[in-house]
Design a protein around this motif. Structure first.
Motif, PDB file in Angstrom:
ATOM      1  N   GLU A 143      -5.405   3.928  -0.920  1.00 39.00           N
ATOM      2  CA  GLU A 143      -4.413   3.700  -1.970  1.00 39.00           C
ATOM      3  C   GLU A 143      -4.983   3.991  -3.355  1.00 39.00           C
ATOM      4  O   GLU A 143      -4.303   4.534  -4.217  1.00 39.00           O
ATOM      5  CB  GLU A 143      -3.901   2.252  -1.918  1.00 39.00           C
TER       6      GLU A 143
ATOM      7  N   TYR B 158      -5.837  -3.605  -3.531  1.00 37.66           N
ATOM      8  CA  TYR B 158      -6.029  -2.358  -2.789  1.00 37.66           C
ATOM      9  C   TYR B 158      -7.495  -1.996  -2.544  1.00 37.66           C
ATOM     10  O   TYR B 158      -7.786  -1.200  -1.653  1.00 37.66           O
ATOM     11  CB  TYR B 158      -5.361  -1.203  -3.533  1.00 37.66           C
ATOM     12  N   THR B 159      -8.415  -2.499  -3.352  1.00 36.80           N
ATOM     13  CA  THR B 159      -9.842  -2.177  -3.276  1.00 36.80           C
ATOM     14  C   THR B 159     -10.096  -0.733  -3.717  1.00 36.80           C
ATOM     15  O   THR B 159      -9.584   0.214  -3.115  1.00 36.80           O
ATOM     16  CB  THR B 159     -10.407  -2.363  -1.853  1.00 36.80           C
ATOM     17  N   PHE B 160     -10.855  -0.584  -4.787  1.00 38.29           N
ATOM     18  CA  PHE B 160     -11.171   0.743  -5.296  1.00 38.29           C
ATOM     19  C   PHE B 160     -12.027   1.503  -4.284  1.00 38.29           C
ATOM     20  O   PHE B 160     -12.983   0.968  -3.728  1.00 38.29           O
ATOM     21  CB  PHE B 160     -11.914   0.636  -6.629  1.00 38.29           C
ATOM     22  N   GLY B 161     -11.656   2.750  -4.073  1.00 40.39           N
ATOM     23  CA  GLY B 161     -12.303   3.565  -3.063  1.00 40.39           C
ATOM     24  C   GLY B 161     -11.523   3.643  -1.768  1.00 40.39           C
ATOM     25  O   GLY B 161     -11.892   4.399  -0.870  1.00 40.39           O
ATOM     26  N   SER B 162     -10.427   2.880  -1.679  1.00 41.14           N
ATOM     27  CA  SER B 162      -9.595   2.912  -0.482  1.00 41.14           C
ATOM     28  C   SER B 162      -8.623   4.086  -0.552  1.00 41.14           C
ATOM     29  O   SER B 162      -8.604   4.848  -1.523  1.00 41.14           O
ATOM     30  CB  SER B 162      -8.826   1.594  -0.337  1.00 41.14           C
TER      31      SER B 162
ATOM     32  N   ARG C 201       0.923  -4.893   2.468  1.00 39.46           N
ATOM     33  CA  ARG C 201       0.162  -3.862   1.761  1.00 39.46           C
ATOM     34  C   ARG C 201       0.550  -2.471   2.228  1.00 39.46           C
ATOM     35  O   ARG C 201       0.666  -1.546   1.426  1.00 39.46           O
ATOM     36  CB  ARG C 201      -1.333  -4.102   1.973  1.00 39.46           C
TER      37      ARG C 201
ATOM     38  N   THR D 210     -16.552   7.839  -8.274  1.00 40.44           N
ATOM     39  CA  THR D 210     -17.554   8.376  -7.348  1.00 40.44           C
ATOM     40  C   THR D 210     -18.307   9.544  -7.973  1.00 40.44           C
ATOM     41  O   THR D 210     -19.534   9.674  -7.827  1.00 40.44           O
ATOM     42  CB  THR D 210     -16.874   8.828  -6.046  1.00 40.44           C
TER      43      THR D 210
ATOM     44  N   GLY E 180      -7.698  -3.842  -8.072  1.00 34.64           N
ATOM     45  CA  GLY E 180      -8.918  -3.875  -7.280  1.00 34.64           C
ATOM     46  C   GLY E 180      -8.884  -4.939  -6.200  1.00 34.64           C
ATOM     47  O   GLY E 180      -9.406  -4.741  -5.095  1.00 34.64           O
ATOM     48  N   THR E 181      -8.249  -6.064  -6.504  1.00 34.71           N
ATOM     49  CA  THR E 181      -8.156  -7.141  -5.516  1.00 34.71           C
ATOM     50  C   THR E 181      -7.187  -6.799  -4.396  1.00 34.71           C
ATOM     51  O   THR E 181      -7.449  -7.063  -3.218  1.00 34.71           O
ATOM     52  CB  THR E 181      -7.716  -8.446  -6.201  1.00 34.71           C
TER      53      THR E 181
END
Length: 268
Positions: free
Chosen positions: A113, A107-111, A235, A120, A104-105
């Motif tokens: 990746e 890639y960030t969830f919802g991105s 990234r 959702t 989560g740090t």
């Protein structure tokens, strides 16, 4: 729990329907809460908590069923396996939490990746049911399709999993199934009455090689996220082989993996 253990035993842990079972649970619990008039923020948190408990139970059911089968193959004692499960779970919970926080740090969830479509969808179900705005027509259409598949002699559970899982996931599972079917078809006939044959089939080198690929993919993803977090690698980066050349290279690599698994299965 029973459904998760059964589908893992039939298809494999890659098709474990944890998210599907969780969605059904959220739908049922949210409907009860809506009928009782509990639609505030605390009610949403309570529904999500129940879904979390069910998700953990389903995940552990699939994991334990796999472990017990592995223990059967190697001749382990189920009681000692259960003791090992307790020890493993006490450490795995921290490892899972750390991995989720790392991903989560980085890639960030919802991105792109990590799109997290299940999260959702869960949010949509909870808010839709409690607000009375859920498209029940689509839900009932899915129920009708499952009943139709069942009447046609197709497993409703397997059919629903195939519809629910993303095409990218199902394509890989289907291709692997084709390789396994081809290997079994060309395998030499075994003598009847051989009681050790089921164990030998289950310990097929092809299955072991495929299991290694599944485990390696997960470990590689976590390792890559760690490298990105440590700023060792960027990234995102441009593909080394863009366009048609890259697509051909991926196809060749995929066919090479299929040949490798086929040869490994035949070697047993």
């Amino acid at each position: 729990v029973a459904v998760a253990a059964r589908i893992v035993g039939i298809v494999g842990v890659s098709s474990q329907p944890t998210s599907g079972i969780t969605l059904v649970t959220l739908l049922g619990v949210a409907s009860v809460f809506a009928a009782a008039g509990w639609v505030d923020e605390s009610a949403r948190a309570a529904v999500l908590t129940v879904g979390t408990i069910v998700a953990v139970a389903a995940s552990k059911a699939g994991d334990i069923s796999q472990d017990l089968k592995t223990g059967y193959l190697v001749g382990a004692t189920p009681a000692r396996q259960q003791f090992g499960q307790l020890i493993g779970a006490s450490f795995a919970c921290w490892a899972v939490a750390g991995t989720v926080m790392l991903l989560g740090t980085v890639y960030t969830f919802g991105s792109r990746e990590i799109p997290a479509p299940q999260a959702t969808l869960m949010k949509t179900i909870i808010e839709g049911v409690l607000a009375g705005a859920l498209p029940w027509g689509l839900v009932l259409s899915g129920v009708g399709l499952s009943i139709t598949a069942l009447l046609c002699g197709v497993s409703a559970l397997a059919f629903a999993i195939g519809v629910y899982l993303p095409l990218a996931t199902m394509a890989a599972i289907y291709l692997g199934g084709c390789v396994r079917a081809l290997s079994d078809q060309r395998a030499r006939p075994q003598e009847k009455g051989n009681e050790e044959q089921p164990k030998k089939d289950s310990a097929n080198p092809g299955i072991l090689a495929a299991s290694g690929l599944v485990a390696g993919e997960g470990l590689a993803g976590v390792a890559l996220a760690g490298l990105v977090a440590a700023q060792v690698v960027p990234r995102t980066m441009a593909p080394r082989l863009p366009g048609l050349l890259g697509e051909v290279a991926v196809l060749v690599l995929l066919l090479s993996v299929c040949v490798f698994l086929y040869r490994a299965s035949r070697s047993g």
